[in-house]
Design a protein around this motif. Sequence first.
Motif, PDB file in Angstrom:
ATOM      1  N   LEU A 178      12.396  -5.427   5.119  1.00  0.00           N
ATOM      2  CA  LEU A 178      13.433  -5.716   4.120  1.00  0.00           C
ATOM      3  C   LEU A 178      12.933  -6.470   2.893  1.00  0.00           C
ATOM      4  O   LEU A 178      13.722  -6.825   2.037  1.00  0.00           O
ATOM      5  N   ILE A 179      11.631  -6.701   2.793  1.00  0.00           N
ATOM      6  CA  ILE A 179      11.095  -7.323   1.582  1.00  0.00           C
ATOM      7  C   ILE A 179      11.310  -6.349   0.427  1.00  0.00           C
ATOM      8  O   ILE A 179      10.947  -5.184   0.528  1.00  0.00           O
ATOM      9  N   PRO A 180      11.913  -6.808  -0.662  1.00  0.00           N
ATOM     10  CA  PRO A 180      12.193  -5.880  -1.774  1.00  0.00           C
ATOM     11  C   PRO A 180      10.911  -5.235  -2.309  1.00  0.00           C
ATOM     12  O   PRO A 180       9.882  -5.878  -2.443  1.00  0.00           O
ATOM     13  N   VAL A 181      10.985  -3.968  -2.593  1.00  0.00           N
ATOM     14  CA  VAL A 181       9.958  -3.105  -3.175  1.00  0.00           C
ATOM     15  C   VAL A 181       8.757  -2.923  -2.240  1.00  0.00           C
ATOM     16  O   VAL A 181       8.362  -1.795  -1.959  1.00  0.00           O
ATOM     17  N   ILE A 182       8.179  -3.978  -1.725  1.00  0.00           N
ATOM     18  CA  ILE A 182       6.972  -3.887  -0.911  1.00  0.00           C
ATOM     19  C   ILE A 182       7.284  -3.417   0.507  1.00  0.00           C
ATOM     20  O   ILE A 182       6.498  -2.698   1.116  1.00  0.00           O
ATOM     21  N   GLY A 183       8.434  -3.781   1.038  1.00  0.00           N
ATOM     22  CA  GLY A 183       8.784  -3.462   2.416  1.00  0.00           C
ATOM     23  C   GLY A 183       9.002  -1.995   2.688  1.00  0.00           C
ATOM     24  O   GLY A 183       9.070  -1.580   3.847  1.00  0.00           O
ATOM     25  N   VAL A 184       9.109  -1.187   1.640  1.00  0.00           N
ATOM     26  CA  VAL A 184       9.324   0.244   1.859  1.00  0.00           C
ATOM     27  C   VAL A 184       8.074   0.906   2.440  1.00  0.00           C
ATOM     28  O   VAL A 184       8.182   1.888   3.181  1.00  0.00           O
ATOM     29  N   LEU A 185       6.901   0.380   2.166  1.00  0.00           N
ATOM     30  CA  LEU A 185       5.665   0.980   2.694  1.00  0.00           C
ATOM     31  C   LEU A 185       5.571   0.863   4.222  1.00  0.00           C
ATOM     32  O   LEU A 185       5.334   1.868   4.900  1.00  0.00           O
ATOM     33  N   PRO A 186       5.747  -0.336   4.811  1.00  0.00           N
ATOM     34  CA  PRO A 186       5.752  -0.388   6.276  1.00  0.00           C
ATOM     35  C   PRO A 186       6.934   0.369   6.885  1.00  0.00           C
ATOM     36  O   PRO A 186       6.822   0.922   7.979  1.00  0.00           O
ATOM     37  N   SER A 187       8.048   0.429   6.165  1.00  0.00           N
ATOM     38  CA  SER A 187       9.200   1.184   6.661  1.00  0.00           C
ATOM     39  C   SER A 187       8.885   2.666   6.736  1.00  0.00           C
ATOM     40  O   SER A 187       9.185   3.329   7.737  1.00  0.00           O
ATOM     41  N   LEU A 188       8.280   3.186   5.693  1.00  0.00           N
ATOM     42  CA  LEU A 188       7.896   4.601   5.705  1.00  0.00           C
ATOM     43  C   LEU A 188       6.862   4.884   6.793  1.00  0.00           C
ATOM     44  O   LEU A 188       6.903   5.927   7.446  1.00  0.00           O
TER      45      LEU A 188
END
Length: 143
Positions: free
Chosen positions: A40-50
């Motif tokens: 849920l870290i903004p912008v950066i957290g999408v990489l581990p989520s993907l």
Amino acid sequence: MENFEPIHDSFGREERDNSTSPEIFSQNSRSNQINLLIYLIPVIGVLPSLWTLYRRQGSREQLIVSRQSVTMTFAWLLAYLLLATGSASSEFFALRLLILNTFVTSGYFLVSIWLIIRIIRGQSSRLPGLSYLAERVLGKYLS
């Protein structure tokens, strides 16, 4: 001499001494919570989520939060790019679109921080409209 009778709880069930089980459970839930915070870290957290969604590994809660994070980030990115493009191409609405762009970006960051606080408190991280959209759209393609 000690009493060797089993200890019963208020429902009449026998309690067992599982001294190692709570420690393992607390370590797993702690690492699970840290992973949810990273997603849920903004912008950066999408990489581990993907990455979690790509591998299809993780708990059910991790997959739900990952989908939600990806949906939030891509919705923000789409709105950001459209508003920035609109403000660059229009002279009359440029300032209004840039102000709206700051509201969208601030909202994205505030919602992300709010969800992080909810996870730290142990509450649900679901958002009424966004969670449903994430499950319907990304649930088909990334699960």
